[in-house]
Design an enzyme around this catalytic site. Sequence first.
Site, PDB file in Angstrom:
ATOM      1  N   PRO A 199       0.784  -1.226   0.000  1.00 39.34           N
ATOM      2  CA  PRO A 199       0.000   0.000   0.000  1.00 39.34           C
ATOM      3  C   PRO A 199       0.823   1.287   0.000  1.00 39.34           C
ATOM      4  O   PRO A 199       1.821   1.403   0.717  1.00 39.34           O
ATOM      5  CB  PRO A 199      -0.830  -0.096   1.285  1.00 39.34           C
ATOM      6  CG  PRO A 199      -0.207  -1.178   2.088  1.00 39.34           C
ATOM      7  CD  PRO A 199       0.465  -2.098   1.124  1.00 39.34           C
ATOM      8  N   ASN A 200       0.371   2.192  -0.820  1.00 35.12           N
ATOM      9  CA  ASN A 200       0.913   3.560  -0.945  1.00 35.12           C
ATOM     10  C   ASN A 200       2.238   3.631  -1.701  1.00 35.12           C
ATOM     11  O   ASN A 200       2.736   4.723  -1.955  1.00 35.12           O
ATOM     12  CB  ASN A 200       1.049   4.240   0.438  1.00 35.12           C
ATOM     13  CG  ASN A 200      -0.284   4.305   1.152  1.00 35.12           C
ATOM     14  OD1 ASN A 200      -1.234   4.840   0.594  1.00 35.12           O
ATOM     15  ND2 ASN A 200      -0.372   3.749   2.334  1.00 35.12           N
ATOM     16  N   ARG A 237       5.250  10.740  -2.563  1.00 35.11           N
ATOM     17  CA  ARG A 237       4.888  10.426  -1.172  1.00 35.11           C
ATOM     18  C   ARG A 237       6.084  10.678  -0.242  1.00 35.11           C
ATOM     19  O   ARG A 237       7.124  10.026  -0.375  1.00 35.11           O
ATOM     20  CB  ARG A 237       4.510   8.943  -1.098  1.00 35.11           C
ATOM     21  CG  ARG A 237       4.263   8.452   0.293  1.00 35.11           C
ATOM     22  CD  ARG A 237       4.192   6.932   0.325  1.00 35.11           C
ATOM     23  NE  ARG A 237       3.961   6.502   1.689  1.00 35.11           N
ATOM     24  CZ  ARG A 237       4.187   5.278   2.136  1.00 35.11           C
ATOM     25  NH1 ARG A 237       4.620   4.344   1.320  1.00 35.11           N
ATOM     26  NH2 ARG A 237       3.956   4.982   3.392  1.00 35.11           N
ATOM     27  N   TYR A 278      11.182   8.729   1.483  1.00 30.86           N
ATOM     28  CA  TYR A 278      11.232   7.677   0.455  1.00 30.86           C
ATOM     29  C   TYR A 278      11.963   8.098  -0.817  1.00 30.86           C
ATOM     30  O   TYR A 278      12.142   7.279  -1.720  1.00 30.86           O
ATOM     31  CB  TYR A 278       9.807   7.209   0.119  1.00 30.86           C
ATOM     32  CG  TYR A 278       9.094   6.617   1.320  1.00 30.86           C
ATOM     33  CD1 TYR A 278       9.551   5.444   1.902  1.00 30.86           C
ATOM     34  CD2 TYR A 278       7.990   7.251   1.894  1.00 30.86           C
ATOM     35  CE1 TYR A 278       8.927   4.908   3.024  1.00 30.86           C
ATOM     36  CE2 TYR A 278       7.353   6.727   3.009  1.00 30.86           C
ATOM     37  CZ  TYR A 278       7.836   5.561   3.566  1.00 30.86           C
ATOM     38  OH  TYR A 278       7.225   5.028   4.677  1.00 30.86           O
ATOM     39  N   ASN A 318       8.035  -5.718  -0.704  1.00 31.07           N
ATOM     40  CA  ASN A 318       7.902  -4.592   0.219  1.00 31.07           C
ATOM     41  C   ASN A 318       6.421  -4.510   0.560  1.00 31.07           C
ATOM     42  O   ASN A 318       5.627  -3.981  -0.222  1.00 31.07           O
ATOM     43  CB  ASN A 318       8.400  -3.289  -0.405  1.00 31.07           C
ATOM     44  CG  ASN A 318       8.383  -2.143   0.600  1.00 31.07           C
ATOM     45  OD1 ASN A 318       7.767  -2.257   1.663  1.00 31.07           O
ATOM     46  ND2 ASN A 318       9.037  -1.043   0.268  1.00 31.07           N
ATOM     47  N   ALA A 353       3.037  -0.884   4.912  1.00 28.68           N
ATOM     48  CA  ALA A 353       2.467  -0.870   6.274  1.00 28.68           C
ATOM     49  C   ALA A 353       1.994  -2.249   6.726  1.00 28.68           C
ATOM     50  O   ALA A 353       1.983  -2.547   7.929  1.00 28.68           O
ATOM     51  CB  ALA A 353       1.331   0.133   6.347  1.00 28.68           C
ATOM     52  N   GLU A 392      12.485  -9.545   2.085  1.00 24.35           N
ATOM     53  CA  GLU A 392      11.736  -8.388   2.555  1.00 24.35           C
ATOM     54  C   GLU A 392      12.577  -7.132   2.315  1.00 24.35           C
ATOM     55  O   GLU A 392      13.749  -7.091   2.692  1.00 24.35           O
ATOM     56  CB  GLU A 392      11.466  -8.573   4.058  1.00 24.35           C
ATOM     57  CG  GLU A 392      10.730  -7.414   4.692  1.00 24.35           C
ATOM     58  CD  GLU A 392      10.526  -7.632   6.206  1.00 24.35           C
ATOM     59  OE1 GLU A 392      10.831  -8.729   6.719  1.00 24.35           O
ATOM     60  OE2 GLU A 392      10.074  -6.675   6.843  1.00 24.35           O
ATOM     61  N   HIS A 396      12.670  -2.764   2.590  1.00 21.58           N
ATOM     62  CA  HIS A 396      12.089  -1.474   2.969  1.00 21.58           C
ATOM     63  C   HIS A 396      13.015  -0.374   2.497  1.00 21.58           C
ATOM     64  O   HIS A 396      14.235  -0.431   2.745  1.00 21.58           O
ATOM     65  CB  HIS A 396      11.880  -1.385   4.487  1.00 21.58           C
ATOM     66  CG  HIS A 396      10.954  -2.442   4.967  1.00 21.58           C
ATOM     67  ND1 HIS A 396       9.596  -2.378   4.721  1.00 21.58           N
ATOM     68  CD2 HIS A 396      11.181  -3.615   5.585  1.00 21.58           C
ATOM     69  CE1 HIS A 396       9.027  -3.468   5.202  1.00 21.58           C
ATOM     70  NE2 HIS A 396       9.971  -4.239   5.731  1.00 21.58           N
ATOM     71  N   ARG A 406      12.823   4.511  12.772  1.00 20.82           N
ATOM     72  CA  ARG A 406      11.612   5.340  12.667  1.00 20.82           C
ATOM     73  C   ARG A 406      10.707   5.093  13.888  1.00 20.82           C
ATOM     74  O   ARG A 406      11.177   4.665  14.932  1.00 20.82           O
ATOM     75  CB  ARG A 406      10.919   5.037  11.333  1.00 20.82           C
ATOM     76  CG  ARG A 406      11.810   5.434  10.137  1.00 20.82           C
ATOM     77  CD  ARG A 406      11.111   5.217   8.815  1.00 20.82           C
ATOM     78  NE  ARG A 406       9.917   6.054   8.715  1.00 20.82           N
ATOM     79  CZ  ARG A 406       8.967   5.866   7.788  1.00 20.82           C
ATOM     80  NH1 ARG A 406       9.090   4.895   6.898  1.00 20.82           N
ATOM     81  NH2 ARG A 406       7.912   6.657   7.745  1.00 20.82           N
TER      82      ARG A 406
HETATM   83  C1  DQA Z   1       8.172   0.970   4.025  1.00 22.74           C
HETATM   84  C2  DQA Z   1       8.214   1.193   5.537  1.00 22.74           C
HETATM   85  C3  DQA Z   1       6.836   0.977   6.151  1.00 22.74           C
HETATM   86  O1  DQA Z   1       6.881   1.188   7.554  1.00 22.74           O
HETATM   87  C4  DQA Z   1       5.838   1.945   5.558  1.00 22.74           C
HETATM   88  O2  DQA Z   1       4.539   1.686   6.055  1.00 22.74           O
HETATM   89  C5  DQA Z   1       5.845   1.951   4.065  1.00 22.74           C
HETATM   90  C6  DQA Z   1       7.114   1.829   3.365  1.00 22.74           C
HETATM   91  C7  DQA Z   1       9.526   1.289   3.355  1.00 22.74           C
HETATM   92  O3  DQA Z   1       9.728   0.871   2.216  1.00 22.74           O
HETATM   93  O4  DQA Z   1      10.372   1.967   3.948  1.00 22.74           O
HETATM   94  O5  DQA Z   1       4.814   2.147   3.437  1.00 22.74           O
HETATM   95  O6  DQA Z   1       7.898  -0.399   3.772  1.00 22.74           O
END
Ligand code: DQA
Length: 142
Positions: A10-11, A18, A23, A74, A77, A98, A100, A107
């Site tokens: 998501p997002n 964003r 990011y 990835n 959230a 995984e 990020h 964070r």
């Molecule tokens: C994320 C880190 C997550 O905590 C966050 O909710 C994201 C992006 C990252 O790529 O740093 O949406 O996965």
Amino acid sequence: MNRLMLINGPNLNLLGTREPGIYGSHTLADVVAEVKKVTDSFGYELDDFQSNHEGAMVDKIQEAGRTCSGIILNAAAYTHTSIAIRDAIASVPIPVLEVHISNIHTREEFRHHSMLASVCKGQVVGLGIKGYRYAALALLEK
Ligand code: DQA
């Protein structure tokens, strides 16, 4: 199966606009292009998928378990909340890495725990979009 699956949660469709201070300014298309350079160089195909929906991600992980030899994930959230995605990863017979973009450990406290880490082959955090490339290399280099 000379094929990897890249799944973004998501997002992450909003990458580029964003929270660029966290990011960066690269887009999701840039991420896909980075990973594709690696898969191309190994003679692999890349399937890529982004969804804002948990169930759709579960479906895609299950599909990749039948069609791919590894997953770069990835889960955004959902990393911090999703038992369903954790169980999907545990259910497939292929390695999942995984990724990020940001360093989740530096964070907010709610980002420090990953529901997924214990069923993934490894974790790449905090290296920006290069992390996706390193994850692809980790899956493909013998
Ligand atoms: C994320 C880190 C997550 O905590 C966050 O909710 C994201 C992006 C990252 O790529 O740093 O949406 O996965």
